[in-house]
Scaffold this motif. Structure first.
Motif, PDB file in Angstrom:
ATOM      1  N   SER A  11      14.511  37.921  29.261  1.00  0.00           N
ATOM      2  CA  SER A  11      15.206  38.459  29.650  1.00  0.00           C
ATOM      3  C   SER A  11      15.666  37.043  30.312  1.00  0.00           C
ATOM      4  O   SER A  11      15.291  36.084  30.252  1.00  0.00           O
ATOM      5  N   ASP A  13      17.182  35.852  34.081  1.00  0.00           N
ATOM      6  CA  ASP A  13      17.252  36.533  35.626  1.00  0.00           C
ATOM      7  C   ASP A  13      18.552  36.426  36.200  1.00  0.00           C
ATOM      8  O   ASP A  13      19.003  36.047  35.274  1.00  0.00           O
ATOM      9  N   SER A  14      18.612  36.952  37.650  1.00  0.00           N
ATOM     10  CA  SER A  14      19.770  36.600  38.346  1.00  0.00           C
ATOM     11  C   SER A  14      20.835  35.360  38.500  1.00  0.00           C
ATOM     12  O   SER A  14      22.101  35.346  37.960  1.00  0.00           O
ATOM     13  N   LYS A  19      13.990  33.688  30.767  1.00  0.00           N
ATOM     14  CA  LYS A  19      12.462  34.245  31.270  1.00  0.00           C
ATOM     15  C   LYS A  19      12.007  34.926  30.495  1.00  0.00           C
ATOM     16  O   LYS A  19      11.888  36.163  29.740  1.00  0.00           O
ATOM     17  N   ASN A  21       8.885  37.496  29.355  1.00  0.00           N
ATOM     18  CA  ASN A  21       8.613  38.537  30.024  1.00  0.00           C
ATOM     19  C   ASN A  21       6.763  38.898  29.363  1.00  0.00           C
ATOM     20  O   ASN A  21       6.559  38.591  27.716  1.00  0.00           O
TER      21      ASN A  21
END
Length: 103
Positions: A11, A13-14, A19, A21
């Protein structure tokens, strides 16, 4: 009904960085198991299907590139006269072995 379950191996990240999983297959497999039991307890019959390859599902269902199809479940209420085959299964003793821990 067809239920298509996807896994998300990574996924963002901000900050928009990729990132990883962890334990995705294990987690999705356990979740699918719970779903199958819940459907069974609700009187819904299911059939699992995992065609290979399954990437075409991303296109058809317009899923993002960070998702991968995991399994397809066909689910529905069985006909009143539906029967389940009486398959031979291994006995409990044939599949379970108890081992004493070392002293």
């Amino acid at each position: 009904m067809l239920i298509v379950v996807f896994e998300e191996p990574w996924s963002l990240d901000s900050d928009g960085e990729k990132k990883k999983n962890y334990y995705v297959r294990e987690s999705v497999g356990i979740a699918v198991g719970f779903l199958l039991v819940a459907l069974h307890n609700a009187g819904v019959a299911t059939l699992t299907h995992a065609p290979s390859p399954m990437g075409f599902l991303n296109d058809i269902l317009e899923r993002p590139s960070n998702e991968r199809p995991f399994i397809i479940l066909a689910a529905g209420y069985p006909a009143a006269d539906a029967t389940v085959p009486d398959l031979d299964r291994k006995s409990f003793d044939a599949v379970v072995e108890f081992v004493e821990p070392p002293q």
